[in-house]
Motif scaffolding. Structure first.
Motif, PDB file in Angstrom:
ATOM      1  N   PHE A 255       0.825  -1.204   0.000  1.00 22.87           N
ATOM      2  CA  PHE A 255       0.000   0.000   0.000  1.00 22.87           C
ATOM      3  C   PHE A 255       0.864   1.259   0.000  1.00 22.87           C
ATOM      4  O   PHE A 255       0.485   2.270  -0.582  1.00 22.87           O
ATOM      5  CB  PHE A 255      -0.978   0.002   1.178  1.00 22.87           C
ATOM      6  CG  PHE A 255      -2.208  -0.813   0.894  1.00 22.87           C
ATOM      7  CD1 PHE A 255      -3.106  -0.421  -0.082  1.00 22.87           C
ATOM      8  CD2 PHE A 255      -2.470  -1.969   1.601  1.00 22.87           C
ATOM      9  CE1 PHE A 255      -4.238  -1.164  -0.364  1.00 22.87           C
ATOM     10  CE2 PHE A 255      -3.604  -2.719   1.330  1.00 22.87           C
ATOM     11  CZ  PHE A 255      -4.490  -2.320   0.351  1.00 22.87           C
ATOM     12  N   GLU A 256       2.008   1.189   0.624  1.00 19.45           N
ATOM     13  CA  GLU A 256       2.921   2.336   0.605  1.00 19.45           C
ATOM     14  C   GLU A 256       3.361   2.649  -0.830  1.00 19.45           C
ATOM     15  O   GLU A 256       3.391   3.810  -1.247  1.00 19.45           O
ATOM     16  CB  GLU A 256       4.133   2.030   1.484  1.00 19.45           C
ATOM     17  CG  GLU A 256       5.090   3.185   1.620  1.00 19.45           C
ATOM     18  CD  GLU A 256       6.238   2.840   2.559  1.00 19.45           C
ATOM     19  OE1 GLU A 256       7.323   2.489   2.055  1.00 19.45           O
ATOM     20  OE2 GLU A 256       6.037   2.930   3.783  1.00 19.45           O
ATOM     21  N   GLU A 257       3.696   1.619  -1.590  1.00 23.59           N
ATOM     22  CA  GLU A 257       4.090   1.816  -2.991  1.00 23.59           C
ATOM     23  C   GLU A 257       2.917   2.308  -3.830  1.00 23.59           C
ATOM     24  O   GLU A 257       3.086   3.176  -4.692  1.00 23.59           O
ATOM     25  CB  GLU A 257       4.641   0.511  -3.571  1.00 23.59           C
ATOM     26  CG  GLU A 257       5.948   0.093  -2.945  1.00 23.59           C
ATOM     27  CD  GLU A 257       6.344  -1.336  -3.281  1.00 23.59           C
ATOM     28  OE1 GLU A 257       7.553  -1.603  -3.262  1.00 23.59           O
ATOM     29  OE2 GLU A 257       5.467  -2.183  -3.547  1.00 23.59           O
ATOM     30  N   ILE A 258       1.737   1.767  -3.567  1.00 26.77           N
ATOM     31  CA  ILE A 258       0.547   2.195  -4.305  1.00 26.77           C
ATOM     32  C   ILE A 258       0.275   3.671  -4.042  1.00 26.77           C
ATOM     33  O   ILE A 258      -0.023   4.432  -4.956  1.00 26.77           O
ATOM     34  CB  ILE A 258      -0.667   1.314  -3.951  1.00 26.77           C
ATOM     35  CG1 ILE A 258      -0.429  -0.120  -4.452  1.00 26.77           C
ATOM     36  CG2 ILE A 258      -1.951   1.891  -4.545  1.00 26.77           C
ATOM     37  CD1 ILE A 258      -1.381  -1.142  -3.888  1.00 26.77           C
ATOM     38  N   GLU A 259       0.397   4.081  -2.791  1.00 23.96           N
ATOM     39  CA  GLU A 259       0.185   5.490  -2.465  1.00 23.96           C
ATOM     40  C   GLU A 259       1.195   6.377  -3.197  1.00 23.96           C
ATOM     41  O   GLU A 259       0.841   7.430  -3.727  1.00 23.96           O
ATOM     42  CB  GLU A 259       0.282   5.730  -0.961  1.00 23.96           C
ATOM     43  CG  GLU A 259       0.046   7.178  -0.596  1.00 23.96           C
ATOM     44  CD  GLU A 259       0.098   7.441   0.893  1.00 23.96           C
ATOM     45  OE1 GLU A 259      -0.483   8.459   1.295  1.00 23.96           O
ATOM     46  OE2 GLU A 259       0.717   6.666   1.635  1.00 23.96           O
ATOM     47  N   ALA A 260       2.447   5.945  -3.248  1.00 22.44           N
ATOM     48  CA  ALA A 260       3.490   6.741  -3.903  1.00 22.44           C
ATOM     49  C   ALA A 260       3.215   6.915  -5.389  1.00 22.44           C
ATOM     50  O   ALA A 260       3.478   7.978  -5.959  1.00 22.44           O
ATOM     51  CB  ALA A 260       4.860   6.102  -3.684  1.00 22.44           C
ATOM     52  N   VAL A 261       2.678   5.900  -6.027  1.00 15.81           N
ATOM     53  CA  VAL A 261       2.449   5.938  -7.477  1.00 15.81           C
ATOM     54  C   VAL A 261       1.058   6.458  -7.828  1.00 15.81           C
ATOM     55  O   VAL A 261       0.891   7.229  -8.766  1.00 15.81           O
ATOM     56  CB  VAL A 261       2.674   4.537  -8.093  1.00 15.81           C
ATOM     57  CG1 VAL A 261       2.264   4.498  -9.561  1.00 15.81           C
ATOM     58  CG2 VAL A 261       4.127   4.110  -7.939  1.00 15.81           C
ATOM     59  N   CYS A 262       0.046   6.042  -7.064  1.00 12.31           N
ATOM     60  CA  CYS A 262      -1.344   6.314  -7.443  1.00 12.31           C
ATOM     61  C   CYS A 262      -2.069   7.297  -6.525  1.00 12.31           C
ATOM     62  O   CYS A 262      -3.215   7.635  -6.785  1.00 12.31           O
ATOM     63  CB  CYS A 262      -2.134   5.002  -7.478  1.00 12.31           C
ATOM     64  SG  CYS A 262      -1.506   3.788  -8.648  1.00 12.31           S
ATOM     65  N   GLY A 263      -1.425   7.754  -5.467  1.00  9.92           N
ATOM     66  CA  GLY A 263      -2.096   8.632  -4.505  1.00  9.92           C
ATOM     67  C   GLY A 263      -1.747  10.090  -4.669  1.00  9.92           C
ATOM     68  O   GLY A 263      -1.474  10.780  -3.694  1.00  9.92           O
ATOM     69  N   CYS A 264      -1.766  10.580  -5.898  1.00 13.92           N
ATOM     70  CA  CYS A 264      -1.221  11.909  -6.194  1.00 13.92           C
ATOM     71  C   CYS A 264      -2.205  13.064  -6.077  1.00 13.92           C
ATOM     72  O   CYS A 264      -1.839  14.211  -6.309  1.00 13.92           O
ATOM     73  CB  CYS A 264      -0.605  11.904  -7.588  1.00 13.92           C
ATOM     74  SG  CYS A 264      -1.762  11.424  -8.872  1.00 13.92           S
ATOM     75  N   ASN A 265      -3.463  12.786  -5.726  1.00 11.94           N
ATOM     76  CA  ASN A 265      -4.418  13.885  -5.524  1.00 11.94           C
ATOM     77  C   ASN A 265      -5.470  13.461  -4.499  1.00 11.94           C
ATOM     78  O   ASN A 265      -5.486  12.310  -4.052  1.00 11.94           O
ATOM     79  CB  ASN A 265      -5.050  14.340  -6.856  1.00 11.94           C
ATOM     80  CG  ASN A 265      -5.803  13.233  -7.571  1.00 11.94           C
ATOM     81  OD1 ASN A 265      -6.537  12.451  -6.963  1.00 11.94           O
ATOM     82  ND2 ASN A 265      -5.627  13.158  -8.888  1.00 11.94           N
ATOM     83  N   ASP A 266      -6.327  14.393  -4.113  1.00  6.47           N
ATOM     84  CA  ASP A 266      -7.308  14.126  -3.057  1.00  6.47           C
ATOM     85  C   ASP A 266      -8.244  12.975  -3.421  1.00  6.47           C
ATOM     86  O   ASP A 266      -8.551  12.128  -2.581  1.00  6.47           O
ATOM     87  CB  ASP A 266      -8.128  15.376  -2.746  1.00  6.47           C
ATOM     88  CG  ASP A 266      -7.326  16.448  -2.022  1.00  6.47           C
ATOM     89  OD1 ASP A 266      -6.240  16.123  -1.475  1.00  6.47           O
ATOM     90  OD2 ASP A 266      -7.776  17.613  -2.006  1.00  6.47           O
ATOM     91  N   ARG A 267      -8.719  12.938  -4.661  1.00  2.00           N
ATOM     92  CA  ARG A 267      -9.638  11.867  -5.085  1.00  2.00           C
ATOM     93  C   ARG A 267      -8.951  10.518  -4.972  1.00  2.00           C
ATOM     94  O   ARG A 267      -9.514   9.558  -4.453  1.00  2.00           O
ATOM     95  CB  ARG A 267     -10.122  12.116  -6.521  1.00  2.00           C
ATOM     96  CG  ARG A 267     -10.939  10.979  -7.100  1.00  2.00           C
ATOM     97  CD  ARG A 267     -12.235  10.788  -6.358  1.00  2.00           C
ATOM     98  NE  ARG A 267     -13.008   9.719  -6.965  1.00  2.00           N
ATOM     99  CZ  ARG A 267     -13.942   9.044  -6.331  1.00  2.00           C
ATOM    100  NH1 ARG A 267     -14.247   9.320  -5.078  1.00  2.00           N
ATOM    101  NH2 ARG A 267     -14.600   8.098  -6.951  1.00  2.00           N
TER     102      ARG A 267
END
Length: 174
Positions: free
Chosen positions: A37-49
Motif C-alpha cells: 500500500f505504501e508503494e501504491i500510495e506513492a504511485v497512485c495517490g497523487c491527488n485528493d480523489r
C-alpha cells in the motif's frame, strides 16, 4: 560540527504506465505486479480523489484480512494514468476466508454493488468468480484493457505481509 546525510532510495515494484493504442489512458504493462500500500500510495495517490479511494481500499483490505483473505488484486481507472479516477475494481482470493467472518458487504452485488461503492469507493469480486460478459475469472478479466482487448497489468497486494494492513489489524485487536 558534524552533518550526516542519508541517501534514501525508494524502489517501487509498480512499473511505469505504458500506452496501448486505442486506450484512453496509459495502463500498467501486462502482468501481475506485486506492491505494498505504501508503494501504491506513492504511485497512485497523487491527488485528493485518489487518496480518498486509497483510504477506502485500505479499509476494505483490512476487513478482508480479518476474514482470512491473503491477497487482493487491484484494477480499474485507479491503476491507470487517468487523472481523476471514478473508482477502482478489486478482486480477492477466497481461499482461506472464513465465511462467517466475511463482512456481508463483500457478498452484496445488488444495485451495481452500490453498498460496496458507498462504503469503500470501489467494487470487490471473488477472484475465481466468472465475469458474466467474458466468461473469464475476475482475475483474468481484470488483465484485459476494456477498450482494446489488449493485455494490461494489475496490482497484487499481499494482505498478510503488508505493513499498513498488519498495523491496522494490530490496532483493531487492542
Amino acid at each position: 560540527m558534524h552533518f550526516h546525510t542519508y541517501n534514501i532510495i525508494v524502489v517501487s515494484m509498480i512499473p511505469a504506465f505504458t500506452s496501448i493504442s486505442g486506450s484512453p489512458w496509459d495502463v500498467l504493462p501486462a502482468g501481475i505486479h506485486h506492491a505494498t500500500f505504501e508503494e501504491i500510495e506513492a504511485v497512485c495517490g497523487c491527488n485528493d480523489r485518489r487518496r480518498a479511494l486509497l483510504a477506502g481500499l485500505i479499509d476494505a483490505a483490512v476487513a478482508l484480512a480479518k476474514a482470512g483473505c491473503s491477497t487482493i488484486y487491484l484494477d480499474g481507472s485507479f491503476v491507470t494514468a487517468k487523472p481523476i479516477p471514478g473508482d477502482y475494481d478489486a478482486c480477492w482470493v477466497p481461499d482461506g476466508v472464513t465465511e462467517t467472518l466475511l463482512d456481508p458487504v463483500f457478498k452484496d452485488f445488488s444495485n451495481g454493488r452500490a453498498a460496496q461503492k458507498a462504503r469503500f469507493g470501489g467494487e470487490f469480486f471473488p477472484s475465481s468468480t466468472l465475469e458474466g460478459g467474458s466468461g473469464r475469472t475476475f482475475l483474468d478479466f481484470f488483465q484485459v484493457e476494456k477498450h482494446t482487448g489488449e493485455k494490461k497489468g494489475i496490482i497484487e497486494i499481499s494482505l498478510m505481509t503488508d505493513a499498513l494492513v498488519l498495523r491496522r489489524l494490530a490496532h483493531d485487536i487492542q
